[in-house]
Scaffold this motif. Structure first.
Motif, PDB file in Angstrom:
ATOM      1  N   ASP A 279      -3.721   5.943   5.916  1.00 53.23           N
ATOM      2  CA  ASP A 279      -3.257   4.557   5.909  1.00 53.23           C
ATOM      3  C   ASP A 279      -3.822   3.860   7.148  1.00 53.23           C
ATOM      4  O   ASP A 279      -4.042   4.505   8.169  1.00 53.23           O
ATOM      5  CB  ASP A 279      -1.719   4.534   5.945  1.00 53.23           C
ATOM      6  CG  ASP A 279      -1.170   3.141   5.671  1.00 53.23           C
ATOM      7  OD1 ASP A 279      -1.951   2.255   5.261  1.00 53.23           O
ATOM      8  OD2 ASP A 279       0.051   2.942   5.862  1.00 53.23           O
ATOM      9  N   GLU A 280      -4.047   2.572   7.061  1.00 48.90           N
ATOM     10  CA  GLU A 280      -4.696   1.817   8.148  1.00 48.90           C
ATOM     11  C   GLU A 280      -5.953   2.582   8.554  1.00 48.90           C
ATOM     12  O   GLU A 280      -6.183   2.872   9.729  1.00 48.90           O
ATOM     13  CB  GLU A 280      -3.753   1.668   9.355  1.00 48.90           C
ATOM     14  CG  GLU A 280      -2.357   1.168   9.036  1.00 48.90           C
ATOM     15  CD  GLU A 280      -2.294  -0.333   8.740  1.00 48.90           C
ATOM     16  OE1 GLU A 280      -3.360  -0.993   8.740  1.00 48.90           O
ATOM     17  OE2 GLU A 280      -1.190  -0.842   8.486  1.00 48.90           O
TER      18      GLU A 280
ATOM     19  N   GLY B 283       1.906  -2.089  10.115  1.00 46.21           N
ATOM     20  CA  GLY B 283       2.635  -1.378   9.067  1.00 46.21           C
ATOM     21  C   GLY B 283       3.916  -2.038   8.640  1.00 46.21           C
ATOM     22  O   GLY B 283       4.521  -1.630   7.661  1.00 46.21           O
TER      23      GLY B 283
ATOM     24  N   LYS C 151       0.823  -1.202   0.000  1.00 46.85           N
ATOM     25  CA  LYS C 151       0.000   0.000   0.000  1.00 46.85           C
ATOM     26  C   LYS C 151       0.866   1.265   0.000  1.00 46.85           C
ATOM     27  O   LYS C 151       0.514   2.267  -0.605  1.00 46.85           O
ATOM     28  CB  LYS C 151      -0.921  -0.004   1.236  1.00 46.85           C
ATOM     29  CG  LYS C 151      -2.015  -1.046   1.153  1.00 46.85           C
ATOM     30  CD  LYS C 151      -2.974  -0.996   2.326  1.00 46.85           C
ATOM     31  CE  LYS C 151      -2.441  -1.673   3.557  1.00 46.85           C
ATOM     32  NZ  LYS C 151      -2.294  -3.137   3.420  1.00 46.85           N
ATOM     33  N   THR C 152       2.016   1.150   0.675  1.00 50.14           N
ATOM     34  CA  THR C 152       2.907   2.313   0.737  1.00 50.14           C
ATOM     35  C   THR C 152       3.269   2.779  -0.673  1.00 50.14           C
ATOM     36  O   THR C 152       3.237   3.972  -0.973  1.00 50.14           O
ATOM     37  CB  THR C 152       4.196   1.947   1.485  1.00 50.14           C
ATOM     38  OG1 THR C 152       3.879   1.082   2.567  1.00 50.14           O
ATOM     39  CG2 THR C 152       4.907   3.182   1.992  1.00 50.14           C
TER      40      THR C 152
END
Ligand code: ADP
Ligand code: MG
Length: 944
Positions: A209-210, A599, A108-109
């Motif tokens: 994110d998350e 993460g 995803k990063t």
């Protein structure tokens, strides 16, 4: 049945959506060879080229395929990673302002770099929110190479940075940071006194994110900035205490003597009026006297007679005769206390004036009419009079509260004293209410009475929920491995769609059905056995526990068994990441609370795939399925080998509280013996049902919080936008003129009656108001008054106020005046807005406590909240004008240096990501000159 059917519909909707995006992915792939042919410089030049095309009218959507192809190429060159097609899909979904569900380890990063770059082309900022500082730094550095190659700047905002660095980071094309930092910066910016000091720019595009963790799990507690408030009265409590004690001693002595007399008379059988009068006096002097209470309890007849006597004397208006002999009169029912003349004499001793509030209006008129005084002297004497007026009022208020504290509030009944603090006892439930304080100085009075140090009161200075913060972004997107189960909530609260992105490689992890034991003890025994077995085999295992306490217990057992392992529960994200990164190595055992080490992905060690990959062992089901899925998702990333299984027991919280009966009886039916686990589809379904129920409850809690916060949110928006406008310096003069018009008009309409002849108007209150707000006393000649109408009166007063206002501006020079004007408004807004926050808090609590019968508490809250807000807005105007009309020419200091700074405490729940921080900054003392430049003491001016 229906469930599965629905799932199919949803599933296919997801597929349909994804299908629509396929052509874009194809297009990006087609552009790849061309990008490969560009030199680094040519690749970088693309950024400028895109911006030009946008300036000429192309949209981001038009440019998206090319931009994505360019980012992908840059990534290949800098990081050696080529965005997979599914990452392109994810990128598109993010750009569309949706949530991309991409499993753990899918990258995803990297996917986020695509929309971040694309949206940064608008030069309005692209933000990426991470769950902790460590990830913000890591991701910004890691991805920074891509942006660098393309000529875009990256900023990171982490804890402990000063404002200057923050500002630079926010001004970068792309900024990474945590939800807490971003949220607090927003709040802090809205407490600043100049636009230059603000660190954030507009809230344009953000990827969270998350996203489930931040927008769901963490959103239950709002961000709060609080700071101490100091009230000028505080000094009075300590100094007045000995006086009040003396008063109480005198009164006690007196009450005892009359009580004795009454008792003697009763013993003689005289329960006549005289006796009752004496007892009534006792009641009015010390209603909580134990001896008296005892008598009342024993002889209810007496109590009735006393009450009857009291109301009789009250109607006869002769109650005062009894009261006069007392030092102060206590009314238990109203919870009020007032001293008598006798008490006042005792209190004031040789300082006759200390407890007599001077008559302001009369005094001012006298000064004005005094022919012996010149203009200057008049001004000075007037100010002295005002000061005496407010000081006496404050002193009297404090004395009154002290009397209340001494007579009406009892230790260990109404409050307890614990560790140097006065803690309220809830009168309905009897529970201690730490942190709560009585208002209006009463708490300080009780503290003074008990001799504990008068605490600085902490007050909310600013607050916001994550929901409301992130909803302010023009475009909000999110990504996580687990969003689908919460899709309805995302839709309802954030209007965010969830799209499930397929994995890059097929997921081959084996998820075994749950096994259930009767007791927790048996369960953990089995867990340890299983870990031992895997460990011997060399297969790495990640053990998930739902609390720190349980992870420690398990760790102890493993130590006894001699199994080497790592425990993850510290709040040190850097170390967590390191441990998690090692969790896939041969023979590793890692115990982790469910949320720790987010993460970071787990890479399998050599030979581990042959052993079955990483095994995830859950020791308990979480309330929410999503959290379980997250734990599972640690294994089987990017097509890795892997497996997972949850161990449960009937003693687990989830089972005990929700749905244990059904499960227990099912287990009985299936026949269950000691140490014999059970594995059955039906049980798993029942557990899922229980989880869904808890999820529903939690959703409602969050929705409720939001509905309440919405009321505040509307207000916050109005206040903050006004603040902004003032900071920009727009239309200040116009605003002030409008304020003058409005207030004068309202004051005249409130205090005069058009149906009555003007000669009969009582202009006293109007004069007082005009003086109070505008600093001048209107003078009317007799002849003038009889010709007045409301309209002419309004015109006249408006004109007079306006003239004065213009004169001030001339006296001070336009520029300074403009600045001071803004300051006066800001201070008025801040002061009253914070009061309002407190009041809204109390309102919310109060509404929760009040049984509202048929009424909807939320509606009541909205209604009362609205009317409080309207009142506040009025007060802001009065406050502003009061300051402005008192600004004097003598400016001794540079106003900008004197901006008040507050000591602030930032907090998010009790256990949020980062600990509350204390920022110490110098603050202005109550007796310092006011920074608005009025020349008055702060407490008599803006701080008053
Ligand atoms: P997520 O946040 O989705 O859990 P990460 O962004 O942490 O996943 O990435 C997981 C791993 O996958 C990282 O080690 C990263 O190097 C690797 N990765 C991601 N995308 C690619 C790619 N396109 N090619 C090669 N490796 C990749
Ligand atoms: Mg990640």
């Amino acid at each position: 049945m229906l469930g599965r059917f629905l799932k199919n519909v949803i599933g296919s909707k997801n597929e349909r959506e994804l299908k629509k995006l396929a052509p874009v992915v194809t297009r990006i792939n087609e552009l790849e060879p061309r990008c490969k042919g560009l030199s680094d410089t040519q690749l970088r030049a693309k950024t400028g080229e895109f911006k030009e095309r946008i300036a000429k009218g192309e949209t981001l959507d038009d440019i998206m395929p090319e931009a994505f192809a360019v980012v992908r190429e840059a990534s290949v060159r800098v990081l050696g990673m080529r965005h997979f097609d599914v990452q392109l899909l994810g990128g598109i979904v993010l750009h569309h302002g949706k949530i991309a569900e991409m499993k753990t380890g899918e990258g995803k990063t990297l996917a986020a770099t695509l929309p971040l770059y694309l949206n940064a082309l608008l030069e309005r900022g692209s933000h990426l929110i991470t769950v902790n500082d460590y990830l913000a730094k890591r991701d910004a550095e890691w991805m920074g190479g891509i942006y660098g190659l393309l000529g875009m700047s990256v900023g990171v905002i982490v804890h402990g940075m000063d404002d200057q660095k923050r500002k630079i980071a926010y001004n970068a094309d792309i900024a990474y940071g945590t939800n807490n930092e971003f949220g607090f910066d927003y709040l802090r910016d809205n407490m600043k006194f100049s636009l230059d000091d603000c660190v954030q720019r507009e809230l344009h595009f953000v990827i969270v994110d998350e996203v489930d963790s931040i927008l769901i799990d963490e959103s239950r507690t709002p961000l709060i900035i609080s700071g101490p408030i100091e009230r000028s009265e505080d000094v009075f409590y300590a100094t007045l205490k000995p006086l009040i004690i003396k008063l109480k001693e005198h009164q006690d002595r007196f009450v005892r003597s009359i009580l004795n007399r009454a008792q003697a008379r009763l013993r003689e059988g005289k329960d006549d009026d005289k006796t009752i009068e004496l007892l009534l006096q006792v009641k009015r002097g010390d209603p909580k006297n134990p001896c008296f209470l005892d008598m009342m309890a024993k002889e209810p007849g007496l109590k009735k007679m006393i009450d009857r006597m009291e109301s009789f004397l009250a109607t006869q208006k002769t109650l005062y005769v009894l009261d006069e002999e007392l030092y102060c009169v206590i009314d238990e029912q109203d919870r009020s206390a007032n001293w008598t003349d006798k008490g006042l004499r005792l209190l004031s001793g040789d300082q006759q004036d200390a407890f007599v509030i001077p008559d302001l209006i009369e005094g001012l008129q006298e000064i004005d009419n005094d022919p012996h005084l010149n203009f200057r002297e008049k001004k000075r004497i007037k100010r002295e009079l005002e000061a005496r007026y407010s000081e006496t009022s404050e002193r009297m208020h404090a004395a009154q509260q002290l009397i209340k504290a001494c007579w009406l509030f009892n230790k260990d009944v109404d409050y307890v004293v614990k560790e140097g603090q006065v803690i309220i006892v809830d009168e309905f439930t009897g529970r201690l209410m730490p942190g709560r304080r009585w208002s209006d100085g009463l708490h300080q009075a009780v503290e003074a009475k008990e001799g504990v140090s008068v605490a600085e009161e902490n007050q909310t200075l600013a607050t916001i929920t994550f929901q409301n913060y992130f909803r302010m972004y023009a475009k909000l997107a999110g990504m996580t491995g687990t969003a689908d189960t919460e899709a309805p909530e995302f839709k309802k609260i954030y209007d965010l769609d969830v799209l499930v992105i397929p994995t890059h490689k097929k997921m081959i992890r084996e998820d075994y059905p749950d096994v259930i034991y009767k007791t927790e003890r048996e369960k953990f025994k089995a867990v340890v056995e299983e870990i031992k077995e895997l460990h011997t085999k060399g297969q790495p295992v990640l053990v998930g526990t739902i609390s720190i306490e349980k992870s420690e217990r398990l760790s102890k057992t493993l130590r006894k068994e001699g199994i080497k392992h790592q425990v993850l529960n510290a709040k040190n994200h850097e170390r967590e990441a390191e441990i998690i990164a090692q969790a896939g190595q041969n023979g590793t055992v890692t115990i982790s609370t469910n949320m720790a080490g987010r993460g970071t992905d787990i890479v399998l060690g050599d030979g581990v795939p042959g052993l079955g990959g990483l095994h995830v062992l859950g020791t308990e089901r979480h309330e929410s399925r999503r959290i379980d899925n997250q734990l599972r998702g640690r294994s089987g990333r990017q097509g890795d080998q892997g497996s997972s299984r949850f161990y449960l027991s009937l003693e687990d919280d989830l089972m005990r509280i929700f749905g244990s009966e059904r499960i227990a009886s099912a287990m009985d039916r299936l026949g269950m013996e000691e140490d014999q686990p059970i594995e059955h589809q039906m049980i798993s379904r029942a557990i899922e049902g229980a989880q869904k129920r808890v999820e529903g409850i939690n959703f409602n809690i969050r929705k409720n919080l939001l509905e309440y916060d919405d009321v505040m949110n509307q207000q916050r928006k109005v206040i903050y936008s006004q603040r902004r406008q003032i900071l920009k310096g727009d239309l200040l003069k116009e605003t002030v003129k409008d304020m003058i018009d409005e207030l004068v008009e309202a004051a005249v309409l409130d205090t005069t009656d058009p149906k009555v002849f003007p000669e009969e108007w009582n202009l006293g209150p109007l004069s007082e108001y005009m003086y109070n707000v505008f600093g001048f006393l209107p003078q009317f000649s007799k002849g003038e008054i009889k010709d007045l109408t409301q309209a002419t009166l309004i015109d006249r007063l408006k004109q007079e106020a306006l003239d004065l206002y213009e004169k001030k501006e001339e006296e001070i020079d336009s520029q300074s005046f403009h600045f001071l004007q803004g300051m006066a408004m800001l201070q008025a807004i801040d002061e009253l807005w914070m009061d309002n926050l407190l009041a809204m808090d109390q309102l919310k609590e109060g509404i929760g406590l009040r049984g509202y019968g048929q009424m909807d508490p939320l509606k009541e809250y909205q209604k009362e909240g609205y009317s409080m807000f309207i009142t506040m807005v009025e007060k802001i105007k009065e406050h502003t004008l009061r300051t402005l009309f008192r600004i004097r020419v003598a400016l001794q200091e540079q106003p900008s240096d004197a901006i008040p700074k507050r000591e602030m405490v930032l907090s998010h729940g009790g256990n949020g990501g980062s600990a509350p921080v204390k920022r110490k900054t110098p603050k202005i003392g109550r007796n310092d000159p006011c920074p608005c430049g009025s020349g008055k003491k702060y407490k008599r001016c803006c701080g008053g």
